[in-house]
Each structure stands twice: as C-alpha cells, then as structure tokens.
Scaffold this motif. Structure first.
Motif, short mmCIF file in Angstrom:
data_model
loop_
_atom_site.label_atom_id
_atom_site.label_comp_id
_atom_site.label_asym_id
_atom_site.label_seq_id
_atom_site.Cartn_x
_atom_site.Cartn_y
_atom_site.Cartn_z
N GLU A 176 21.51 4.16 52.24
CA GLU A 176 21.57 4.99 53.43
C GLU A 176 21.25 6.41 53.03
OE1 GLU A 176 24.71 6.26 56.95
OE2 GLU A 176 25.01 4.38 55.88
N GLY A 177 20.50 7.12 53.85
CA GLY A 177 20.14 8.48 53.53
C GLY A 177 19.81 9.26 54.79
N ALA A 178 19.43 10.51 54.58
CA ALA A 178 19.06 11.37 55.70
C ALA A 178 17.62 11.82 55.49
CB ALA A 178 20.02 12.55 55.78
N SER A 179 17.39 13.12 55.40
CA SER A 179 16.01 13.61 55.31
C SER A 179 15.45 13.55 53.89
CB SER A 179 15.95 15.04 55.83
OG SER A 179 16.85 15.86 55.11
N ILE A 213 11.99 7.91 64.16
CA ILE A 213 11.40 8.55 62.98
C ILE A 213 10.09 7.85 62.63
CG2 ILE A 213 13.61 9.23 61.96
CD1 ILE A 213 13.17 6.81 59.98
N THR A 214 9.27 8.54 61.87
CA THR A 214 8.14 7.90 61.21
C THR A 214 8.59 7.68 59.78
OG1 THR A 214 6.53 9.00 62.62
CG2 THR A 214 5.71 8.09 60.55
N ALA A 215 8.80 6.42 59.43
CA ALA A 215 9.30 6.08 58.09
C ALA A 215 8.13 5.89 57.15
CB ALA A 215 10.14 4.82 58.16
N LYS A 216 8.34 6.28 55.89
CA LYS A 216 7.30 6.13 54.87
C LYS A 216 7.91 5.58 53.60
CE LYS A 216 4.80 10.21 56.46
NZ LYS A 216 4.34 11.56 56.10
N LEU A 217 7.09 4.85 52.87
CA LEU A 217 7.41 4.47 51.50
C LEU A 217 6.50 5.28 50.61
CD1 LEU A 217 7.72 0.57 51.68
CD2 LEU A 217 9.53 2.28 51.75
N VAL A 218 7.09 5.97 49.66
CA VAL A 218 6.31 6.81 48.75
C VAL A 218 6.61 6.43 47.31
CG1 VAL A 218 6.17 8.74 50.37
CG2 VAL A 218 8.06 8.64 48.77
N ASP A 219 5.69 6.76 46.40
CA ASP A 219 5.91 6.49 44.99
C ASP A 219 6.54 7.72 44.34
OD1 ASP A 219 3.80 8.29 44.78
OD2 ASP A 219 2.37 6.83 44.03
N HIS A 220 6.67 7.72 43.01
CA HIS A 220 7.33 8.80 42.30
C HIS A 220 6.63 10.14 42.48
CE1 HIS A 220 4.19 7.94 39.39
NE2 HIS A 220 4.45 9.11 38.83
N ALA A 221 5.32 10.12 42.70
CA ALA A 221 4.56 11.35 42.85
C ALA A 221 4.47 11.80 44.31
CB ALA A 221 3.15 11.15 42.30
N ALA A 264 12.11 9.66 55.59
CA ALA A 264 12.04 9.87 57.04
C ALA A 264 11.45 11.25 57.30
CB ALA A 264 13.43 9.76 57.66
N ASP A 265 10.66 11.36 58.37
CA ASP A 265 9.98 12.62 58.66
C ASP A 265 10.81 13.58 59.50
OD1 ASP A 265 9.92 11.24 61.03
OD2 ASP A 265 7.87 11.80 61.53
#
Length: 171
Positions: free
Chosen positions: A86-89, A114-122, A156-157
């Motif tokens: 669970e998280g916020a921004s 929200i517009t959810a995204k999966l991002v990598d380490h960079a 989350a955006d």
C-alpha cells in the motif's frame, strides 16, 4: 482340412464398428459437456470494504487486499502472488528480480481515480493504465518483464491518494 471361416457380411462390419465406437463417442461427448459446464469464473462481488466515501483517508475507502488477490486466478493464471503493498504518491517497490528475470502482472485499487504506472529502477514506464480509474490491471494483455537485478515499482500520478497494489510473478 479345416473349414475356412467366411468373411463377415458387409452388413455386419458397420454394426461391429458402431458397437465398438459407441462407448468412445459417449465418452468424448461427456468430456465435452463437462468442459462446457464450467463457465469462466466471474469477477467476485464487490466486498463491503470497496464502498467509497468522500474522505480519501477513511479506512474503508479501499478495496481489501483479499478482494484484489481473489482475482488472481483469472488475471494471472499460472502465476504466484509476489507482493501486497500500500502506498500513496511515492513509488512502491512491488517485485525485485534478485536472482533471475521476472515477469509480473499487477492489480491496483485506489481511493480516487488515478493513472497507474509500472516503472523500472530508472523510472522508465513498463506499463500504464489507459485512463484514470479507481481499480485496474497493469500488464493485462501480457506480463511485464524485467531483467535480473531490476525492480518493478507501482506509481500513481495523483498526490494524496492511497493505492493498494497486488503483484503476481511468473514462477
């Protein structure tokens, strides 16, 4: 001299064939009916915890982790649950590929669209939701894969919105 046994008449051969194939055809039909009787599992009904309120900080404003995870059999067949976060921004680490490459699918539920995204380490975007929503799946058309040593983070955006993430990883 032994008498030769006459060949079966042409009318007896089809009868014998039908008699031998009859049980096989019944078995095939029964198996086909059994497969058709099990419809795909529908989405679980919304849990009482999924009721939203006007206060985003309300404790019952988010879908329960169990309700999100229960969709795993239909969203990520053959995958194992890797994390519940669970998280916020801020970006939330969902899966770390420490020992081998990893492929994941992620479901989310938020207190506001929200517009959810999966991002990598960079910070490179691996997958994103099509439009703002309070729940959804990332990697729905195919798992999102990362290399050994990388990480998948949920982002989350919208600031101040609580988001629950459930990630499934291919074994």
């Amino acid at each position: 001299m032994a008498s030769r046994r006459p060949n079966p008449s042409p009318l007896r051969a089809p009868a014998r064939l039908v008699r031998e194939l009859g049980p096989f055809l019944l078995l095939v039909c029964a198996c086909g009916a059994a497969v058709r009787e099990a419809p795909p599992s529908p989405l679980p009904p919304p849990s009482p915890a999924a009721v939203t309120s006007s206060d985003p900080a309300a404790p019952d404003a988010l879908t329960a982790f169990e309700a999100i995870a229960a969709r795993g059999a239909s969203l990520a067949p053959g995958m194992r649950e890797a994390s519940r976060k669970e998280g916020a921004s801020d970006a939330v680490d969902l899966v770390k590929a420490d020992t081998h490459d990893a492929c994941v699918r992620v479901a989310f539920a938020a207190t506001a669209p929200i517009t959810a995204k999966l991002v990598d380490h960079a910070g490179g975007v691996l997958a994103a939701s099509d439009a703002p929503a309070t729940d959804g799946v990332l990697g729905a058309h195919g798992p999102v894969c990362i290399r050994k040593g990388d990480v998948v983070r949920g982002l989350a955006d919208v600031a101040g919105v609580r988001v629950r993430w459930v990630a499934w990883e291919a074994p």
